[in-house]
Design an enzyme around this catalytic site. Structure first.
Site, short mmCIF file in Angstrom:
data_model
loop_
_atom_site.label_atom_id
_atom_site.label_comp_id
_atom_site.label_asym_id
_atom_site.label_seq_id
_atom_site.Cartn_x
_atom_site.Cartn_y
_atom_site.Cartn_z
CB ALA A 1 76.34 67.94 132.35
CB THR A 2 76.64 63.49 128.74
OG1 THR A 2 77.71 63.98 127.96
CG2 THR A 2 75.34 64.09 128.21
CB THR A 3 77.86 59.77 130.23
OG1 THR A 3 77.78 60.23 128.89
CG2 THR A 3 77.05 58.53 130.42
CE LYS B 1 79.73 65.94 132.74
NZ LYS B 1 79.82 65.08 131.55
#
Length: 273
Positions: free
Chosen positions: A50-52, A83
């Site tokens: 998972a990003t950002t 996220k």
């Protein structure tokens, strides 16, 4: 006998749910599950990452935003992942890194704060929350050495000081208080460059939302693991604000309007270039 049992229960009581699990059911902790320990494993498995995440202060609080993309190598594993999560009434947590472990740690952290409040009858201080999260990240170090790292961002409203505060971490659980703004994840370099230009003191909450979307847009432009606003699927970043009234998830309608405004402004600028 009843008094002895009560004394035993009292002696074993702890305001930390993580300590309780570590003592009585260590196999339930995300970083202690069978097959996940030790630093001698070969190559790390292919799992979603998972990003950002971007976070910043604004007048009266803090904001945290995350894009919706998770990747697995060169494949988009998900376009819908979230996220950024509320940790409790006055704090939020953003995750970057190995998605499955990060989400499990987030859930454990949420239970940790709820357990503390039930046992102690009061909210844990923001400083205490930041420290406890650092201890959890430190517990994941063996997996981080295998390439399954979790690197969160933590932000909240300090009710004792009346200000919003922001904390970053490294894989060893080291905790660092950030000022103004910060980013984590594969697109963090590009998002941070945008924040340096767009952030200013005393932004309003609405202005901070637009700045966060601009930063994620820039990150997605240069980092394939970051997903920008998706007008076809109507997918917008997940954004939370935290102020003296508590945590609030920014409505989809506001995110859509802000995202479309950013896209339109850049489209016009592109035509005029």
């Amino acid at each position: 006998m009843q008094e002895s049992t009560a004394n035993k229960v009292a002696a074993n009581a702890t305001s930390s749910f993580t300590e309780h699990l570590q003592r009585d059911r260590p196999e339930l902790l995300p970083f202690n599950r069978p097959g996940q320990g030790g630093a001698t494993a070969a190559a790390p498995p292919q799992v979603p990452h998972a990003t950002t995440i971007v976070a910043m202060s604004y007048s009266g609080g803090v904001l945290m935003a995350g894009d919706r993309r998770a990747t697995m190598g060169n494949v988009i594993a998900s376009r819908h992942i979230e996220k950024v999560f509320p940790a409790d009434r006055y704090s939020v947590l953003g995750i970057a890194g190995t998605a499955g472990i990060a989400i499990d740690l987030t859930r454990l952290f949420q239970v940790e704060l709820e357990h503390y409040e039930k046992i102690e009858g009061t909210l844990l201080s923001l400083e205490g929350k930041a420290n406890r999260l650092g201890a959890m990240i430190r517990g994941n170090l063996p997996l981080a050495l295998q390439g399954l790292a979790v690197v969160p961002l933590f932000a909240g409203f300090d009710t004792s000081a009346g200000v919003g505060r922001l904390f970053s971490y490294d894989v060893t659980g080291g905790r660092y208080e950030e000022h103004e703004h910060h980013t984590v994840g594969s697109g963090s370099v590009f998002a941070r460059g945008a924040l340096k230009k767009l952030w200013r003191p005393n932004l309003s909450a609405e202005e901070a939302v637009s700045v966060a979307i601009e930063a994620l847009f820039d990150a997605a432009d240069d980092d394939s693991a970051t997903g920008g606003p998706d007008t076809v699927r109507r997918l917008w970043p997940v954004v939370y604000t935290v102020d003296s009234t508590g945590t609030r998830r920014v409505a989809e309608e506001q995110l859509a309007a802000a995202s479309l405004s950013v896209i339109e402004a850049r489209t016009v600028a592109g035509r005029e270039a």
